[in-house]
Design a protein around this motif. Structure first.
Motif, PDB file in Angstrom:
ATOM      1  N   ASN A 276     -49.117 -62.968 -42.007  1.00 14.83           N
ATOM      2  CA  ASN A 276     -47.846 -63.545 -43.268  1.00 14.83           C
ATOM      3  C   ASN A 276     -48.581 -63.433 -45.182  1.00 14.83           C
ATOM      4  N   PHE A 277     -47.543 -62.942 -45.627  1.00 18.25           N
ATOM      5  CA  PHE A 277     -48.838 -62.353 -46.566  1.00 18.25           C
ATOM      6  C   PHE A 277     -48.256 -63.156 -47.607  1.00 18.25           C
ATOM      7  N   PRO A 278     -47.390 -64.434 -48.008  1.00 19.92           N
ATOM      8  CA  PRO A 278     -48.293 -65.638 -48.374  1.00 19.92           C
ATOM      9  C   PRO A 278     -49.121 -66.221 -48.055  1.00 19.92           C
ATOM     10  N   ALA A 279     -49.171 -66.941 -47.266  1.00 21.22           N
ATOM     11  CA  ALA A 279     -50.700 -67.120 -46.526  1.00 21.22           C
ATOM     12  C   ALA A 279     -51.805 -66.565 -47.262  1.00 21.22           C
ATOM     13  N   LEU A 280     -51.985 -64.913 -47.003  1.00 21.59           N
ATOM     14  CA  LEU A 280     -53.068 -64.217 -47.573  1.00 21.59           C
ATOM     15  C   LEU A 280     -52.998 -63.729 -49.023  1.00 21.59           C
ATOM     16  N   VAL A 281     -51.920 -63.608 -49.772  1.00 21.21           N
ATOM     17  CA  VAL A 281     -52.333 -64.421 -51.196  1.00 21.21           C
ATOM     18  C   VAL A 281     -53.241 -66.273 -51.620  1.00 21.21           C
TER      19      VAL A 281
ATOM     20  N   SER B 208     -49.369 -61.116 -55.118  1.00 24.01           N
ATOM     21  CA  SER B 208     -48.648 -62.431 -55.404  1.00 24.01           C
ATOM     22  C   SER B 208     -47.336 -61.629 -55.959  1.00 24.01           C
ATOM     23  N   LEU B 209     -47.621 -60.157 -56.969  1.00 27.09           N
ATOM     24  CA  LEU B 209     -45.790 -59.631 -57.313  1.00 27.09           C
ATOM     25  C   LEU B 209     -45.461 -59.520 -55.821  1.00 27.09           C
ATOM     26  N   PHE B 210     -46.242 -58.572 -54.882  1.00 29.79           N
ATOM     27  CA  PHE B 210     -45.682 -57.626 -53.738  1.00 29.79           C
ATOM     28  C   PHE B 210     -44.843 -59.787 -52.342  1.00 29.79           C
ATOM     29  N   ALA B 211     -46.019 -60.865 -52.592  1.00 31.04           N
ATOM     30  CA  ALA B 211     -45.526 -61.100 -51.180  1.00 31.04           C
ATOM     31  C   ALA B 211     -44.382 -62.565 -51.795  1.00 31.04           C
ATOM     32  N   ASN B 212     -44.863 -62.724 -53.078  1.00 29.66           N
ATOM     33  CA  ASN B 212     -44.075 -64.231 -53.755  1.00 29.66           C
ATOM     34  C   ASN B 212     -42.732 -64.163 -54.446  1.00 29.66           C
ATOM     35  N   GLY B 213     -42.553 -62.364 -55.079  1.00 30.83           N
ATOM     36  CA  GLY B 213     -41.656 -61.540 -55.847  1.00 30.83           C
ATOM     37  C   GLY B 213     -42.294 -61.661 -57.471  1.00 30.83           C
ATOM     38  N   ASN B 214     -41.288 -61.250 -58.264  1.00 31.19           N
ATOM     39  CA  ASN B 214     -41.681 -61.190 -59.251  1.00 31.19           C
ATOM     40  C   ASN B 214     -41.264 -61.717 -60.008  1.00 31.19           C
TER      41      ASN B 214
END
Length: 476
Positions: free
Chosen positions: A80-85, A135-141
């Motif tokens: 879970n990339f958002p959770a990772l960040v 965060s750029l890659f997990a949650n967008g720009n």
């Protein structure tokens, strides 16, 4: 390249089991001669010690400063990339250490002065990643529209070097011990990523990404590099490996120092040290890869999404065309990661101590701090055992132990900072193991009962003078 490197770093963080070693359980175990490795003021109980050849000390560790596997996958097996960040600090690190000491010894020169030597092979690596970049890659720009994003590049520093440590400790007035290590280093292989700025702008209307980055990667190892007509790197391959020339490489010199003290007091004995103040100058078989990076990403259109495989291939070609590395030869300098320990022990009885200490390590970009509480019990004939509880790397579940058996003529010791790691590997951020064997001369007890004087520093034999040690052990 930036996209691929950051994604690879995230996956490496997510899927790698997070082990760690902090040497916290060793700091107050002064009956183990190897405790001098993390506080050069510590002296031995006996007139002479020698580490069993090739079995003196083996030290293994890995650690994650931000999270465990279970924190970001939650038992699902899917990252879970958002959770990772969300779990990350501003910078997070995955570290490993392997320290092997085939030769070590020490001796008391007189009542106050102690000399020691250790030869250690050290392999150390740190992978570091910025939370803002992840965060750029997990949650967008969208989050960076208008303000942009400025951070440092992710990277990997990995070194294999040999250390010859020459130690000296002496007793001052008030039984204060001070000590130092002078360490001669020789680099055998290295990979060093320089921390340069990454500047990313997000267009407010189109959300296009305009990224500027000047990466630099230094390598100390025989490699082959191929380039195109414009001088851009097209391929890198490892050179032939020859064990004997590799192990006898003394062409990358370095120097480091450790400092420490032990100050007996009533009722607290204070201890502290600063370690690994030094550097290595890499001169042999060095390569440097640089790039004046500028990458523009205009995003996907509805037409692109009808054929995602073709779009991904096109995007990869675009990255390769815009991000080109140049190769050159040149020496470089890498600095060790300094560490500091400070704490104290309180003696409830001559054989029972309670202690607490803080450990700080300076990683690239920020310090990492941990706290350890200790309870130490000491037998009269040299054995001792310690239980520890540590708060480190954002984890509160670190129960450790250390013990040594023997101490008059032979000693086996083993310690770990997190005993739960083998049972719950997916949940831990820290685990470690250190063990070894020592031989002693001159401290064989001749008396059936050992009386410990009130001024002995809480039963810690290393605070006694040599005459006092001999008297208590019945040695003339």
């Amino acid at each position: 390249m930036l996209l691929r490197f950051t994604t690879l770093s995230a996956l490496f963080f997510a899927y790698t089991l997070a082990w760690a070693q902090q040497s916290n359980s060793l700091f107050f175990m002064h009956r183990i001669p190897q405790s001098n490795l993390i506080n050069p003021a510590v002296q031995i109980d006996c007139p002479v010690y020698v580490g069993v050849p090739f079995l003196s000390s083996l030290h293994l560790n890995l650690n994650s400063t931000g999270y465990s596997y279970n924190d970001i996958a939650n038992g699902t097996g899917t990252i879970n990339f958002p959770a990772l960040v969300g779990q990350m600090h501003s910078w997070d690190y995955l570290s490993e250490e392997l320290h092997y000491t085939p030769v070590s010894f020490g001796f008391m020169y007189d009542n106050d002065q102690y000399f020691n030597f250790a030869w250690t092979e050290r392999v150390e690596s740190k992978l570091f990643v910025s939370k803002r970049l992840m965060s750029l890659f997990a949650n967008g720009n969208t989050q960076y529209v208008g303000n942009g994003l400025v951070t440092s590049n992710p990277g990997l520093n990995s070194f294999y070097y040999r250390e010859f440590s020459f130690g000296y400790s002496t007793r001052l007035r008030g039984d204060v011990l001070v000590g130092a290590h002078a360490k001669i280093l020789f680099g055998l292989a290295g990979l060093y990523t320089k921390r340069n700025s990454v500047d990313i702008e997000i267009d407010a209307l189109t959300h296009n990404i305009n990224a500027r980055w000047n990466p630099q990667v230094n390598v100390a190892y025989p490699i082959g590099v191929t380039t195109d007509a414009a001088g851009n790197v097209t391929g890198v391959s490892a050179g032939a490996f020859s064990p004997l020339p590799f192990s006898l490489n003394f062409s990358n010199p370095g120097l480091a120092f450790d400092l420490g003290f032990v100050k007996p007091n009533d009722p607290i004995t204070w201890s502290g040290s600063i370690l690994d103040l030094g550097f290595i100058w890499w001169l042999k078989s060095t390569s440097r890869f640089t790039n004046d990076g500028h990458f523009v990403y205009r995003g996907a259109t509805p037409a692109d999404l009808t054929n995602p495989d073709a779009y991904i291939d096109m995007l990869a070609d675009s990255i390769n065309n815009q991000v080109q590395f140049q190769h050159s030869n040149g020496s470089f300098v890498s600095f060790l990661n300094p560490k500091a320990y400070f704490g104290g022990t309180y003696a409830f009885t001559p054989q029972l101590l309670a202690g607490a200490h803080v450990r700080t390590e300076w990683y690239p970009g920020r310090p990492v701090v941990g706290l350890t509480l200790s309870a130490i019990a000491m037998a009269k004939k040299g054995s001792s055992v310690s239980l520890t509880y540590s708060v480190m790397n954002g984890s509160f579940a670190n129960i450790g132990a250390a013990f040594n058996i023997g101490g008059e003529s032979f000693q086996f010791y083993i310690l770990a900072d997190n005993l739960l790691a083998p049972f719950y590997p997916e949940r831990v951020r820290n685990a470690n193991l250190r063990f070894g064997f020592n031989l002693f001369w001159g401290c064989k007890q001749k008396k059936k009962k050992l009386s410990i004087p009130e001024s002995s520093g809480g039963g810690c034999f290393w605070t006694w003078g040599l005459d006092q040690k001999r008297k208590q052990h019945g040695v003339k």
